[in-house]
Write an enzyme that holds these catalytic residues in place. Structure first.
Site, PDB file in Angstrom:
ATOM      1  CG  HIS A 456      -1.855   1.221   1.511  1.00  0.00           C
ATOM      2  ND1 HIS A 456      -3.099   1.461   1.007  1.00  0.00           N
ATOM      3  CD2 HIS A 456      -1.539   2.592   1.993  1.00  0.00           C
ATOM      4  CE1 HIS A 456      -3.417   2.501   1.238  1.00  0.00           C
ATOM      5  NE2 HIS A 456      -2.563   3.426   1.730  1.00  0.00           N
ATOM      6  CD  GLU A 457       1.695   3.616   3.751  1.00  0.00           C
ATOM      7  OE1 GLU A 457       2.031   4.789   3.275  1.00  0.00           O
ATOM      8  OE2 GLU A 457       0.508   3.686   4.189  1.00  0.00           O
ATOM      9  CG  HIS A 460       0.614   6.561  -0.450  1.00  0.00           C
ATOM     10  ND1 HIS A 460      -0.600   7.286  -1.001  1.00  0.00           N
ATOM     11  CD2 HIS A 460       0.146   5.923   0.576  1.00  0.00           C
ATOM     12  CE1 HIS A 460      -1.441   6.961  -0.433  1.00  0.00           C
ATOM     13  NE2 HIS A 460      -1.214   6.296   0.637  1.00  0.00           N
ATOM     14  CG  HIS A 463       0.106   9.323  -6.937  1.00  0.00           C
ATOM     15  ND1 HIS A 463      -0.742   9.250  -6.109  1.00  0.00           N
ATOM     16  CD2 HIS A 463       0.110  10.091  -7.901  1.00  0.00           C
ATOM     17  CE1 HIS A 463      -1.541  10.330  -6.965  1.00  0.00           C
ATOM     18  NE2 HIS A 463      -1.022  10.500  -7.872  1.00  0.00           N
TER      19      HIS A 463
END
Length: 664
Positions: A456-457, A460, A463
């Site tokens: 998940h991290e 980020h 991104h």
């Protein structure tokens, strides 16, 4: 102080902050000079006799404050990741002053007048959107208020920033103080030998030789409750977790809620939630309220069914601290799976290299090289250079995976350097997790939840790394709050993608892959306990929503919380909110006020996107290139939902989310 390392741009690769040179005494002078320099730059823009243009006003503002940005990113990252009394004292002093500094810029009538006077004619799409964003930012910051209202607004912002810092520091202190000390190792029955050794090491570090310390993570639910057989110890841990912040943070949350409501009213909004949502992808507070109301009944019904199964297994009326333990028993019975069976297959380095990095390489063609010559802000921090498929440099990724007493709970991503064509910079991003560090020489074995968090991290991080924008205002994750979790949630899918899972899920001693029947049972069990997971999330979300839509002035926070949960029909004693008010860091010190709904709002987009990947062949370069080109690279330079539609070809559907969470 002429040798302050913040006073000039870093000479290190990618402008990585020179952590080896940075000392605590450098921060205050750098903040002082940084704020002074930016105010001088803004004065030159606002006081210019030249007619306002995009370049001499908006682009000039984008270039301003670089020293302040350098020190702020490093300082606030360290204040979250490795704080101490000195840093906390600086943080208390500087956060209200930064609020004053921001107001000094946004409430400058001359500056706002110049921005409004710029014509969008002839500007490209990104410049046109940036101009619109600046006007919106200034209006939302109070630029159109009467002078007396602006003065009140300054006071509100200053007090709120100070209260937010105090909340964060109180929570860290209380979380450390609430750690559970165990005298007798027999009480730790159910934990693995590695976990017990880790608890002993933690105790030793605290001067408690011969004892065991179980530290708390940020949410209400503590991972050790799944395994501990001692019901009394489970109760102690749960109550310590749920009681954090009651004394020191209770008055702060009521005060912050009242001040936020007053600020929203001053700016012309009916509530703080209305103010927040006006700048998000959600069309309004009614849409958020409607979505939450739509999800709640089925989730609550599922949680009640799950509770019945747990009571049957336990043979008595269980309490909140029993749920995880007996849920694991039911999971074992239904799927013949034990979470302890899986941990030997999830060793941190292998998950990182053969899972997270491998999936990104397969999907986007990027490569990773660990740069042991580059220093992080803590000895545990690792630095990786990221390159594109053609070998061209992309940026740096810093991994800070271990928990420590000086780090706040949870997991998050920060940008240390933003990608920007205007400034010629490539991204430097950091992921923080909170995995208990094993004794020296021992492998770091992760739970599957921790594996999921790492994927998940890193979503980020991607991104930020893939950002390809002109202006820093739009770089990477600078998108609406209810959109920012979307790419990271999509990246979770690769943690269970068969090719990726088979590559990293290998026994840390033998190298043997996880047996296929265990893989199948693990994946089958993913939908288990979704009633509980959805309700604890919705309870926290609805609690956030209540604090920012209902008048809380003069309320007792515990009474307000109980009433809010009851009114929303999520007051299940067996399923407490993921965060209670006094340790809900997301909304009081983390930027998610009236925005915690964004995880489920983003999950609508995420679930629909996962469906797209599956329909189009999954883990392929073509799919990765499409997602990167149409969405990840855009940052905030294109309206968020426009990027989704460009990628997906239509508006999102909610059905994939409902199916995923068992809510159809």
């Amino acid at each position: 102080m002429t040798e302050n390392p913040f006073f000039a741009p870093s000479a290190l690769p990618y402008r990585l902050p020179p952590f080896a040179e940075i000392r605590e005494e450098h921060y205050a002078p750098a903040f002082e000079r940084g704020m002074a320099e930016q105010l001088a730059e803004v004065e030159a823009i606002a006081g210019s006799a030249d007619p306002p243009t995009f370049d001499n006003t908006v682009a000039a503002l984008e270039r301003s404050g670089q020293l302040l940005y350098r020190v702020s990113t490093v300082f606030f990252n360290q204040a979250s990741s490795d704080t101490g009394p000195g840093l906390q004292a600086i943080q208390k002093d500087v956060t209200p002053r930064l609020a004053q500094h921001s107001d000094a810029i946004h409430l400058d009538a001359r500056l706002f007048s110049r921005i409004k006077a710029i014509s969008p004619d002839g500007l490209d799409a990104e410049r046109k959107l940036l101009l619109e964003r600046y006007v919106t930012d200034f209006v939302r910051a109070g630029a159109e208020l009467a002078p007396e209202d602006q003065e009140r607004l300054r006071g509100l912002n200053e007090e709120l920033s100070g209260l937010s810092t105090q909340f964060e520091q109180n929570l860290l202190a209380d979380t450390n103080a609430s750690a559970i000390v165990v005298e007798d190792v027999a009480e730790l029955d159910g934990l693995s030998e590695d976990d017990i050794r880790g608890a002993a090491e933690t105790a030793k570090a605290r001067g408690l030789d011969g004892k065991y310390v179980l530290t708390l993570v940020l949410p209400t639910g503590q991972p050790v409750l799944t395994e501990l057989t001692s019901r009394g110890l489970r109760e102690r841990i749960h109550k310590a977790s749920a009681g954090r912040g009651l004394r020191d943070n209770s008055p702060l949350v009521v005060r912050m809620a009242r001040l936020r409501a007053e600020r929203a009213a001053l700016l012309g909004y009916g509530s703080h939630a209305e103010y927040v949502v006006a700048d998000q992808t959600a069309p309004g507070t009614e849409a958020v309220t409607e979505m939450l109301a739509k999800l709640t009944p089925a989730a609550v019904a599922n949680a009640h069914k799950e509770a019945e199964a747990l009571r049957e297994t336990a043979g008595f009326d269980i309490a909140a601290w029993d749920w995880s333990f007996y849920a694991e028993k039911v999971r074992e019975a239904r799927y013949s799976i034990d979470s302890r069976q899986m941990r030997p297959y999830f060793e941190l380095n292998r998950v990182l290299w053969d899972g997270v990095f491998h999936a990104a390489g397969r999907l986007y063609g990027i490569g990773f090289t660990e740069r042991t010559d580059l220093v992080g802000y803590h000895p545990d921090v690792r630095v990786f250079e990221v390159s594109d498929e053609d070998g061209s440099p992309l940026g740096l990724f810093l991994g800070d995976f271990y928990a420590r007493a000086s780090k706040r709970g949870g997991a998050w991503m920060n940008s240390l350097v933003k990608q920007s064509e205007l400034e010629g910079t490539r991204p430097v991003v950091v992921n923080n997790l909170n995995i208990v560090k094993p004794p020296a020489g021992e492998p770091t074995l992760m739970t599957f939840d921790q594996v999921n968090t790492m994927f998940h991290e890193f979503g980020h991080a991607l991104h930020g790394l893939f950002s390809a924008v002109q202006f820093p205002r739009f770089s990477g994750t600078a998108v609406p709050r209810d959109f920012v979790e979307y790419p990271s949630q999509v990246n979770e899918m690769w943690g269970v993608w068969p090719e990726v899972l088979a590559n990293y899920a290998r026994h840390h001693e033998t190298g043997e892959p996880m047996p296929q029947d265990l893989v199948d049972r693990m994946l089958e069990s993913q939908k288990f306990n979704q009633g509980f997971a959805t309700v604890e999330y919705l309870a926290a979300t609805l609690l956030d929503w209540a604090w920012h839509t209902v008048d809380a002035d003069g309320s007792d926070p515990q009474e307000f919380e109980a009433r809010a949960l009851r009114d929303a029909n999520v007051d299940l004693p067996l399923v407490p909110p993921r965060y209670r008010s006094t340790y809900f860091a997301h909304i009081w010190s983390g930027g998610y006020s009236a925005g915690y709904y964004s995880y489920i709002w983003s999950e609508v987009l995420d679930a629909d996107t996962v469906e797209w990947f599956k329909e189009n062949g999954g883990l392929t370069r073509e799919n990765g290139d499409t997602f990167r080109r149409e969405l990840l690279s855009k940052g905030g330079s294109v309206e968020a939902m426009t990027t989704f539609r460009a990628f997906r070809g239509r508006d999102p559907r909610i059905e994939p989310l409902l199916e995923r969470r068992g809510l159809l």
